[in-house]
Design a protein around this motif. Sequence first.
Motif, PDB file in Angstrom:
ATOM      1  N   HIS A 110     -13.396  35.452  93.169  1.00  0.00           N
ATOM      2  CA  HIS A 110     -12.556  34.701  94.106  1.00  0.00           C
ATOM      3  C   HIS A 110     -13.345  33.553  94.731  1.00  0.00           C
ATOM      4  CE1 HIS A 110     -10.068  34.806  98.113  1.00  0.00           C
ATOM      5  NE2 HIS A 110      -9.738  33.782  97.355  1.00  0.00           N
ATOM      6  N   LEU A 111     -14.595  33.814  95.136  1.00  0.00           N
ATOM      7  CA  LEU A 111     -15.401  32.811  95.834  1.00  0.00           C
ATOM      8  C   LEU A 111     -16.076  31.813  94.904  1.00  0.00           C
ATOM      9  CD1 LEU A 111     -17.122  35.096  98.500  1.00  0.00           C
ATOM     10  CD2 LEU A 111     -15.119  33.629  98.792  1.00  0.00           C
ATOM     11  N   SER A 112     -15.981  32.027  93.610  1.00  0.00           N
ATOM     12  CA  SER A 112     -16.645  31.122  92.669  1.00  0.00           C
ATOM     13  C   SER A 112     -15.652  30.343  91.814  1.00  0.00           C
ATOM     14  CB  SER A 112     -17.618  31.898  91.770  1.00  0.00           C
ATOM     15  OG  SER A 112     -16.959  32.971  91.122  1.00  0.00           O
ATOM     16  N   MET A 113     -14.758  31.060  91.132  1.00  0.00           N
ATOM     17  CA  MET A 113     -13.839  30.422  90.186  1.00  0.00           C
ATOM     18  C   MET A 113     -12.371  30.560  90.578  1.00  0.00           C
ATOM     19  SD  MET A 113     -15.951  29.209  87.917  1.00  0.00           S
ATOM     20  CE  MET A 113     -15.075  28.896  86.379  1.00  0.00           C
ATOM     21  N   GLY A 114     -12.116  31.210  91.704  1.00  0.00           N
ATOM     22  CA  GLY A 114     -10.737  31.462  92.093  1.00  0.00           C
ATOM     23  C   GLY A 114     -10.050  30.255  92.708  1.00  0.00           C
ATOM     24  N   LEU A 115      -8.740  30.396  92.935  1.00  0.00           N
ATOM     25  CA  LEU A 115      -7.974  29.363  93.615  1.00  0.00           C
ATOM     26  C   LEU A 115      -8.275  29.405  95.109  1.00  0.00           C
ATOM     27  CD1 LEU A 115      -4.417  29.673  91.977  1.00  0.00           C
ATOM     28  CD2 LEU A 115      -6.468  28.554  91.084  1.00  0.00           C
ATOM     29  N   SER A 116      -8.262  28.222  95.730  1.00  0.00           N
ATOM     30  CA  SER A 116      -8.446  28.162  97.185  1.00  0.00           C
ATOM     31  C   SER A 116      -7.161  27.728  97.885  1.00  0.00           C
ATOM     32  CB  SER A 116      -9.578  27.202  97.541  1.00  0.00           C
ATOM     33  OG  SER A 116      -9.355  25.919  96.987  1.00  0.00           O
ATOM     34  N   ALA A 117      -6.240  27.108  97.183  1.00  0.00           N
ATOM     35  CA  ALA A 117      -4.960  26.683  97.763  1.00  0.00           C
ATOM     36  C   ALA A 117      -4.092  26.090  96.665  1.00  0.00           C
ATOM     37  CB  ALA A 117      -5.179  25.645  98.867  1.00  0.00           C
ATOM     38  N   TRP A 118      -2.814  25.933  96.982  1.00  0.00           N
ATOM     39  CA  TRP A 118      -1.908  25.116  96.179  1.00  0.00           C
ATOM     40  C   TRP A 118      -1.523  23.905  97.011  1.00  0.00           C
ATOM     41  CZ3 TRP A 118      -0.336  25.685  91.154  1.00  0.00           C
ATOM     42  CH2 TRP A 118      -0.621  26.917  90.537  1.00  0.00           C
ATOM     43  N   LYS A 119      -1.401  22.756  96.347  1.00  0.00           N
ATOM     44  CA  LYS A 119      -0.978  21.532  97.013  1.00  0.00           C
ATOM     45  C   LYS A 119       0.349  21.067  96.418  1.00  0.00           C
ATOM     46  CE  LYS A 119      -4.572  20.534  99.734  1.00  0.00           C
ATOM     47  NZ  LYS A 119      -4.472  20.235 101.186  1.00  0.00           N
ATOM     48  N   GLN A 120       1.167  20.412  97.255  1.00  0.00           N
ATOM     49  CA  GLN A 120       2.444  19.911  96.758  1.00  0.00           C
ATOM     50  C   GLN A 120       2.751  18.569  97.404  1.00  0.00           C
ATOM     51  OE1 GLN A 120       5.518  22.751  96.396  1.00  0.00           O
ATOM     52  NE2 GLN A 120       7.025  21.279  95.652  1.00  0.00           N
ATOM     53  N   PHE A 121       3.165  17.633  96.552  1.00  0.00           N
ATOM     54  CA  PHE A 121       3.607  16.310  97.006  1.00  0.00           C
ATOM     55  C   PHE A 121       4.847  15.957  96.209  1.00  0.00           C
ATOM     56  CE2 PHE A 121       3.465  11.595  96.712  1.00  0.00           C
ATOM     57  CZ  PHE A 121       3.634  11.318  98.066  1.00  0.00           C
ATOM     58  N   GLY A 122       5.992  15.964  96.860  1.00  0.00           N
ATOM     59  CA  GLY A 122       7.250  15.734  96.154  1.00  0.00           C
ATOM     60  C   GLY A 122       7.450  16.820  95.106  1.00  0.00           C
ATOM     61  N   PRO A 123       7.757  16.435  93.869  1.00  0.00           N
ATOM     62  CA  PRO A 123       7.991  17.444  92.832  1.00  0.00           C
ATOM     63  C   PRO A 123       6.706  17.978  92.200  1.00  0.00           C
ATOM     64  CG  PRO A 123       8.334  15.262  91.932  1.00  0.00           C
ATOM     65  CD  PRO A 123       8.017  15.069  93.389  1.00  0.00           C
ATOM     66  N   ASP A 124       5.563  17.395  92.540  1.00  0.00           N
ATOM     67  CA  ASP A 124       4.291  17.775  91.906  1.00  0.00           C
ATOM     68  C   ASP A 124       3.598  18.884  92.696  1.00  0.00           C
ATOM     69  OD1 ASP A 124       4.560  15.782  89.915  1.00  0.00           O
ATOM     70  OD2 ASP A 124       3.809  14.278  91.318  1.00  0.00           O
ATOM     71  N   ARG A 125       3.127  19.878  91.971  1.00  0.00           N
ATOM     72  CA  ARG A 125       2.432  21.009  92.585  1.00  0.00           C
ATOM     73  C   ARG A 125       1.208  21.326  91.739  1.00  0.00           C
ATOM     74  NH1 ARG A 125       2.919  26.895  92.606  1.00  0.00           N
ATOM     75  NH2 ARG A 125       2.604  27.725  94.727  1.00  0.00           N
ATOM     76  N   TRP A 126       0.053  21.493  92.387  1.00  0.00           N
ATOM     77  CA  TRP A 126      -1.183  21.746  91.643  1.00  0.00           C
ATOM     78  C   TRP A 126      -2.092  22.676  92.445  1.00  0.00           C
ATOM     79  CZ3 TRP A 126       0.153  17.383  94.220  1.00  0.00           C
ATOM     80  CH2 TRP A 126      -0.714  16.895  95.200  1.00  0.00           C
TER      81      TRP A 126
END
Length: 515
Positions: free
Chosen positions: A69-85
């Motif tokens: 989790h602390l090395s290769m995991g996700l830290s958040a999802w971001k969204q701007f309009g229809p785009d999510r990453w």
Amino acid sequence: MSNKAALYHERTKHRFTGYAKGPDTLDWDLQPNPFRTFEGAARVDLPLAPEQLPPAPALTRDAVGALLHLSMGLSAWKQFGPDRWALRCNPSSGNLHPTEAYVLAEGVAGLDDGLFHYLPRDHALEQRRRDESEQKSDSPCLWIGLSSIHWREAWKYGERAFRYCQLDLGHALGAFSYAAAALGWRAQLVEGLGSAQISALLGLDRAEDFGRSENEDPDALLQIFPAIDGDGARAPALKTGVWTGHANLLDRWPMYRWPVIGEVAEATLGAVAAEPGEPNARAQGESALSAELILQRRSAQHFDARHVMPAEEFFAILESVMAQPRAPWTVWNFAPRVHPILFVHRVAGVEPGLYALPRGGKSLALLRQSLDPDFVWSRVAGAPESLPLYLLKIGDARGAARRLFCNQAIASDCCFGMAMLAEFDAVEQNPWRYRGLHWEAGLIGQALYLEAERFGLRGTGVGCFFDDETHEFIGLKSGALQTVYHFTLGGPLTDSRIATEPAYPDKQRAKATSP
């Protein structure tokens, strides 16, 4: 420069007259899948890292979950309009993430002995091979294997992508080193292990499991020790067992082919090895980061051009990139061969201008004889005695930095930027060192990212820069030194239009409601 690695580096330089070869167009709706999965492989769900990390936990499934989790995991999802990453704890050029992680477990409580692939999207392990022996080892052992999918970067960056994959590998090594230290552990690179051996250990040579899917390049193997000291890392024995899972196809309609990437990858395969006569820099005491700080790491998108950082923060951040017996530098035994040239813009008490940070060995003499003979080379007043920081030239370098960093405003709006010069004689002696130099630059970048977070600052790695024009600006005539990575650091500006969402909402919700 004569060997294939050096020729590749020359071929993929950006220049004022034109950029390295890349795609003429991009269709973001057809971006390769950012997550490799092995269809048909059994899943092992992993817990997230606790907010307060326990001291020196044993090698268990839960602790492995925290490490990943602390090395290769996700830290958040971001969204701007229809785009999510997704954002991850380990940085990546263009957020493309070519680095894949594998777990080799022996006697780890809660895990079968065998090989697993880490799937950061779900924070889960996919069981690739279950070892035939049913008897657990009395001495638990854990290894992390790292590989690269070059197409993830080449899709966007073309021929220069191999460089970025190696920088990302350096960031991943740093991410594991910091994560291990946070758990009271130590991550150490296994030396003397050839690429073919790594490929066999990670199942990357199993053509029947990859089919038409994009291949993975064998990079490195780390051993994880449940203590900051101990013996040197060793490779696990090659085991037999039951294999499961087939790699997914990441890009069904690739528009380009870049044969030079495969050629330089093949030319730089080899065994990871420290140079003869290097001191063993094993940990004597780690300066561990908290889980909260590691998970909040972000790449700055914009900087506040008015922010002035205190000199003591500037010096502390620079001290973190010096080779020393603490994470992330305990991950290997490499002699320092990458040396930053700094563009200082806004640091209280430090004159704006150009500076050099020779990081060890004979680097001071090498830099002095290689760079502009008119540079003054005076030690910086107020800097710690242990920090070999030298003033080269006083003056406003914001315009030059912006131009050299591919005309990006972050290079002039930051508090300071840097160009990392690598000793290229190592590449002539051993082409594998081309990878190693980029790993070292990536490791420096990872230290800068996380140390910046300590002071409420942000950093961002810059892979787009004009190579030879940077050399010309600092008076570098010889090919013995080459810039391999640029970096900027300063007070960040946040785009309030971009929404932030939890990395693992279901896991985090369950964690919050558990008694």
